[in-house]
Design an enzyme around this catalytic site. Sequence first.
Site, PDB file in Angstrom:
ATOM      1  N   ILE A  61       0.784  -0.981  -0.030  1.00 42.22           N
ATOM      2  CA  ILE A  61       0.499  -0.113   0.236  1.00 42.22           C
ATOM      3  C   ILE A  61       1.011   1.433   0.257  1.00 42.22           C
ATOM      4  O   ILE A  61       0.633   2.149  -0.392  1.00 42.22           O
ATOM      5  CB  ILE A  61      -1.475  -0.051   1.040  1.00 42.22           C
ATOM      6  N   ALA A  84      -2.707  -3.719   7.540  1.00 44.49           N
ATOM      7  CA  ALA A  84      -2.092  -2.227   8.361  1.00 44.49           C
ATOM      8  C   ALA A  84      -0.608  -3.396   9.631  1.00 44.49           C
ATOM      9  O   ALA A  84      -0.799  -4.931   8.827  1.00 44.49           O
ATOM     10  CB  ALA A  84      -2.505  -2.234   9.307  1.00 44.49           C
ATOM     11  N   SER A  86      -0.288  -5.163  12.966  1.00 43.81           N
ATOM     12  CA  SER A  86      -1.353  -5.488  13.908  1.00 43.81           C
ATOM     13  C   SER A  86      -1.304  -5.215  15.857  1.00 43.81           C
ATOM     14  O   SER A  86      -2.135  -5.271  15.919  1.00 43.81           O
ATOM     15  CB  SER A  86      -2.654  -6.318  13.510  1.00 43.81           C
ATOM     16  N   THR A 126      -9.595   1.034  15.094  1.00 45.52           N
ATOM     17  CA  THR A 126      -9.405   0.247  16.016  1.00 45.52           C
ATOM     18  C   THR A 126     -10.012   0.835  17.521  1.00 45.52           C
ATOM     19  O   THR A 126      -8.987   1.874  17.424  1.00 45.52           O
ATOM     20  CB  THR A 126      -8.264  -0.901  16.643  1.00 45.52           C
ATOM     21  N   ASP A 127     -10.767  -0.167  18.613  1.00 48.21           N
ATOM     22  CA  ASP A 127     -11.271   0.630  19.448  1.00 48.21           C
ATOM     23  C   ASP A 127      -9.900   1.453  20.597  1.00 48.21           C
ATOM     24  O   ASP A 127      -9.666   1.999  20.893  1.00 48.21           O
ATOM     25  CB  ASP A 127     -11.992   0.053  20.955  1.00 48.21           C
ATOM     26  N   GLU A 128      -8.404   1.080  19.890  1.00 42.66           N
ATOM     27  CA  GLU A 128      -7.108   1.516  20.733  1.00 42.66           C
ATOM     28  C   GLU A 128      -6.930   2.806  20.691  1.00 42.66           C
ATOM     29  O   GLU A 128      -6.333   3.228  21.059  1.00 42.66           O
ATOM     30  CB  GLU A 128      -6.058   0.266  20.068  1.00 42.66           C
ATOM     31  N   TYR A 151       2.090   1.209  18.269  1.00 44.03           N
ATOM     32  CA  TYR A 151       0.360   0.690  17.213  1.00 44.03           C
ATOM     33  C   TYR A 151      -0.703   2.024  16.988  1.00 44.03           C
ATOM     34  O   TYR A 151      -0.583   2.046  16.135  1.00 44.03           O
ATOM     35  CB  TYR A 151       0.024  -0.445  17.454  1.00 44.03           C
ATOM     36  N   LYS A 155      -1.998   3.864  14.371  1.00 38.60           N
ATOM     37  CA  LYS A 155      -3.823   3.772  14.212  1.00 38.60           C
ATOM     38  C   LYS A 155      -4.452   5.327  13.550  1.00 38.60           C
ATOM     39  O   LYS A 155      -5.567   5.490  12.777  1.00 38.60           O
ATOM     40  CB  LYS A 155      -4.413   2.603  14.606  1.00 38.60           C
TER      41      LYS A 155
HETATM   42  P1  NAD Z   1      -2.939  -8.927  10.630  1.00 33.92           P
HETATM   43  O1  NAD Z   1      -1.864  -8.682  11.426  1.00 33.92           O
HETATM   44  O2  NAD Z   1      -3.950  -9.808  10.591  1.00 33.92           O
HETATM   45  O3  NAD Z   1      -3.608  -8.559   8.328  1.00 33.92           O
HETATM   46  C1  NAD Z   1      -2.480  -7.923   7.952  1.00 33.92           C
HETATM   47  C2  NAD Z   1      -2.639  -8.178   6.675  1.00 33.92           C
HETATM   48  O4  NAD Z   1      -2.501  -6.417   6.217  1.00 33.92           O
HETATM   49  C3  NAD Z   1      -1.560  -9.257   6.577  1.00 33.92           C
HETATM   50  O5  NAD Z   1      -2.194 -10.119   5.349  1.00 33.92           O
HETATM   51  C4  NAD Z   1      -0.157  -8.316   5.918  1.00 33.92           C
HETATM   52  O6  NAD Z   1       0.352  -9.045   4.899  1.00 33.92           O
HETATM   53  C5  NAD Z   1      -0.694  -6.692   5.349  1.00 33.92           C
HETATM   54  N1  NAD Z   1       0.387  -6.230   5.068  1.00 33.92           N
HETATM   55  C6  NAD Z   1       0.579  -5.294   6.099  1.00 33.92           C
HETATM   56  N2  NAD Z   1       1.959  -4.571   6.041  1.00 33.92           N
HETATM   57  C7  NAD Z   1       0.849  -4.028   4.171  1.00 33.92           C
HETATM   58  C8  NAD Z   1       1.209  -3.386   3.851  1.00 33.92           C
HETATM   59  N3  NAD Z   1       2.133  -2.502   3.369  1.00 33.92           N
HETATM   60  N4  NAD Z   1       0.768  -3.342   2.275  1.00 33.92           N
HETATM   61  C9  NAD Z   1      -0.445  -4.512   1.566  1.00 33.92           C
HETATM   62  N5  NAD Z   1      -0.528  -5.425   2.740  1.00 33.92           N
HETATM   63  C10 NAD Z   1      -0.191  -5.365   3.740  1.00 33.92           C
HETATM   64  O7  NAD Z   1      -4.359  -7.954  10.688  1.00 33.92           O
HETATM   65  P2  NAD Z   1      -6.117  -7.981  11.205  1.00 33.92           P
HETATM   66  O8  NAD Z   1      -5.793  -8.426  13.052  1.00 33.92           O
HETATM   67  O9  NAD Z   1      -6.635  -8.973  10.685  1.00 33.92           O
HETATM   68  O10 NAD Z   1      -6.045  -6.336  11.282  1.00 33.92           O
HETATM   69  C11 NAD Z   1      -6.527  -5.763  10.014  1.00 33.92           C
HETATM   70  C12 NAD Z   1      -7.564  -4.922  10.571  1.00 33.92           C
HETATM   71  O11 NAD Z   1      -8.306  -3.884  11.348  1.00 33.92           O
HETATM   72  C13 NAD Z   1      -5.941  -2.949  10.980  1.00 33.92           C
HETATM   73  O12 NAD Z   1      -6.231  -2.193  10.040  1.00 33.92           O
HETATM   74  C14 NAD Z   1      -6.372  -3.360  12.628  1.00 33.92           C
HETATM   75  O13 NAD Z   1      -5.863  -2.945  12.882  1.00 33.92           O
HETATM   76  C15 NAD Z   1      -7.588  -3.246  12.155  1.00 33.92           C
HETATM   77  N6  NAD Z   1      -8.172  -3.683  13.768  1.00 33.92           N
HETATM   78  C16 NAD Z   1      -7.883  -5.121  14.203  1.00 33.92           C
HETATM   79  C17 NAD Z   1      -8.637  -6.072  15.468  1.00 33.92           C
HETATM   80  C18 NAD Z   1      -7.995  -7.070  15.798  1.00 33.92           C
HETATM   81  O14 NAD Z   1      -8.064  -7.313  17.217  1.00 33.92           O
HETATM   82  N7  NAD Z   1      -6.888  -8.030  15.031  1.00 33.92           N
HETATM   83  C19 NAD Z   1      -9.199  -5.121  16.057  1.00 33.92           C
HETATM   84  C20 NAD Z   1      -9.613  -4.137  15.583  1.00 33.92           C
HETATM   85  C21 NAD Z   1      -9.370  -3.031  14.312  1.00 33.92           C
HETATM   86  O1  DAU Z   2      -8.827  -3.504  20.408  1.00 38.13           O
HETATM   87  C1  DAU Z   2      -8.600  -3.715  19.314  1.00 38.13           C
HETATM   88  C2  DAU Z   2      -6.686  -4.444  18.918  1.00 38.13           C
HETATM   89  O2  DAU Z   2      -7.091  -5.930  19.357  1.00 38.13           O
HETATM   90  C3  DAU Z   2      -6.185  -4.343  17.919  1.00 38.13           C
HETATM   91  O3  DAU Z   2      -6.398  -3.362  16.940  1.00 38.13           O
HETATM   92  C4  DAU Z   2      -4.770  -4.520  17.637  1.00 38.13           C
HETATM   93  O4  DAU Z   2      -4.477  -5.148  15.916  1.00 38.13           O
HETATM   94  C5  DAU Z   2      -4.603  -6.780  18.039  1.00 38.13           C
HETATM   95  O5  DAU Z   2      -3.761  -7.033  18.109  1.00 38.13           O
HETATM   96  C6  DAU Z   2      -5.378  -6.552  19.796  1.00 38.13           C
HETATM   97  O6  DAU Z   2      -4.672  -6.128  20.546  1.00 38.13           O
HETATM   98  P1  DAU Z   2      -5.038  -6.355  22.102  1.00 38.13           P
HETATM   99  O7  DAU Z   2      -2.998  -5.750  22.008  1.00 38.13           O
HETATM  100  O8  DAU Z   2      -5.096  -6.327  22.941  1.00 38.13           O
HETATM  101  O9  DAU Z   2      -4.580  -7.598  21.270  1.00 38.13           O
HETATM  102  P2  DAU Z   2      -3.286  -9.127  21.557  1.00 38.13           P
HETATM  103  O10 DAU Z   2      -3.864 -10.573  21.364  1.00 38.13           O
HETATM  104  O11 DAU Z   2      -1.386  -8.933  21.578  1.00 38.13           O
HETATM  105  O12 DAU Z   2      -3.492  -9.031  23.529  1.00 38.13           O
HETATM  106  C7  DAU Z   2      -4.079  -9.235  24.667  1.00 38.13           C
HETATM  107  C8  DAU Z   2      -4.246  -9.056  25.805  1.00 38.13           C
HETATM  108  O13 DAU Z   2      -3.886 -10.719  25.589  1.00 38.13           O
HETATM  109  C9  DAU Z   2      -3.400  -8.071  26.036  1.00 38.13           C
HETATM  110  O14 DAU Z   2      -4.118  -7.040  27.073  1.00 38.13           O
HETATM  111  C10 DAU Z   2      -2.501  -8.313  25.943  1.00 38.13           C
HETATM  112  C11 DAU Z   2      -2.385  -9.541  26.745  1.00 38.13           C
HETATM  113  N1  DAU Z   2      -2.110 -11.099  26.422  1.00 38.13           N
HETATM  114  C12 DAU Z   2      -1.429 -10.631  25.439  1.00 38.13           C
HETATM  115  C13 DAU Z   2      -0.143 -11.726  24.735  1.00 38.13           C
HETATM  116  C14 DAU Z   2       0.475 -11.759  23.042  1.00 38.13           C
HETATM  117  C15 DAU Z   2      -1.007 -12.117  27.131  1.00 38.13           C
HETATM  118  O15 DAU Z   2      -1.307 -11.607  28.426  1.00 38.13           O
HETATM  119  N2  DAU Z   2      -0.051 -12.520  26.412  1.00 38.13           N
HETATM  120  C16 DAU Z   2       0.389 -13.052  25.780  1.00 38.13           C
HETATM  121  O16 DAU Z   2       1.218 -13.996  25.035  1.00 38.13           O
END
Ligand code: NAD
Ligand code: DAU
Length: 336
Positions: A61, A84, A86, A126-128, A151, A155
Amino acid sequence: MRSLLVTGGAGFIGSNFVRYYLESHPGVRVVNYDKLTYAGNLDNLRDIGENGDYTFVRGDICSRDEVLAVMKKHETDAVVHFAAESHVDRSISGAAVFVATNVLGTQVLIDAARERNVERFLHVSTDEVYGSLGREGKFTESTPVHPNSPYAASKAASDLLVLAAVHTFSFPAIVTRCSNNYGPYQFPEKLIPLMIACAMDDRPLPVYGEGINVRDWLYVRDHCTALDAVMERGRNGEVYNIGGNNECRNIDIVRLLLRKLRKPESLISYVKDRPGHDLRYAIDASKVMGELGWAPGVTFEQGIEQTVEWYLKHEPWWRRIMSGAYREYYKDMYET
Ligand code: NAD
Ligand code: DAU
């Protein structure tokens, strides 16, 4: 809409969205534009097989030329932007790639979409971005952004760039801010799949700090249906919070997973806390529910049951990630 560009469609939420969208909108062409970083995995979409509506394009991107070329070739009229970096822990170890992809990459997409007169741009955030809550209250769309990790800051910056383009250029964009997703195809560095993988191998489950941090969990397919509703009926320039009204402490999730997997709590290992660890997230989703009529399709109990079953049934999927084999298979496509 005839041609949808999905960025980051090989990641966790993006791949679930691509699958959901192809099923629910036959006839709309879906182009999955993904760089295939460590988080992108074409295994996530193998089950789609041959589908005339679906195309994968490997691209970054951050590359204006590549983005413009794909939009032109596929006559993109709408974009759903997931791509992104993430993972919060990775952003603490190194923020530069988060700024490059999440901030600059989003601006490249905005510029290209404006140039191509894209009719709808959905920025998935994201809510973050709101920062951390104390014991009380929830994030609403008018809560000021106060990101605490690199991160989250990247965002928040991308959200503000999208909203600035709306204000300055009447760019037809919407921002969504969702809580923590869980479900199939989540990369096993995130809490739920990591804990399942550790438990299945009888390895210690690393819980940060005291495990009392609270996250608000939403089943990934429900995030996808919410994004669809926002695409169809959302208002340009608006922010929509998305969440499942399901707050849970990390330690309670870990204990629940151990019970479901019939593994002992002695596997829990309390480890050093994440620096700057946000205490609590909670989403007020009344706007998307009231205005767009969206509601989650499953309860947390149903979603987590399906998720555990999925990881048990798809053990080869996450083992190929753990071993690095997923990058071998499509060797010529992954970044080195
Ligand atoms: P993810 O890390 O699983 O996937 C990210 C994808 O983006 C991957 O396929 C990666 O190859 C691609 N990517 C990274 N850099 C790129 C670039 N420069 N150009 C093109 N592609 C690229 O992420 P996810 O957990 O699926 O999250 C997707 C989106 O949703 C993110 O924007 C994240 O901030 C948002 N989001 C995630 C969560 C969550 O709980 N996982 C919650 C709310 C919002
Ligand atoms: O709130 C939305 C976000 O949720 C997204 O924007 C992010 O992309 C996604 O990664 C996620 O962020 P968190 O930091 O909340 O998710 P994670 O799974 O990394 O961690 C969830 C919680 O668990 C957090 O409080 C940290 C804790 N944790 C995480 C890991 C990886 C542990 O206690 N042990 C671990 O090994």
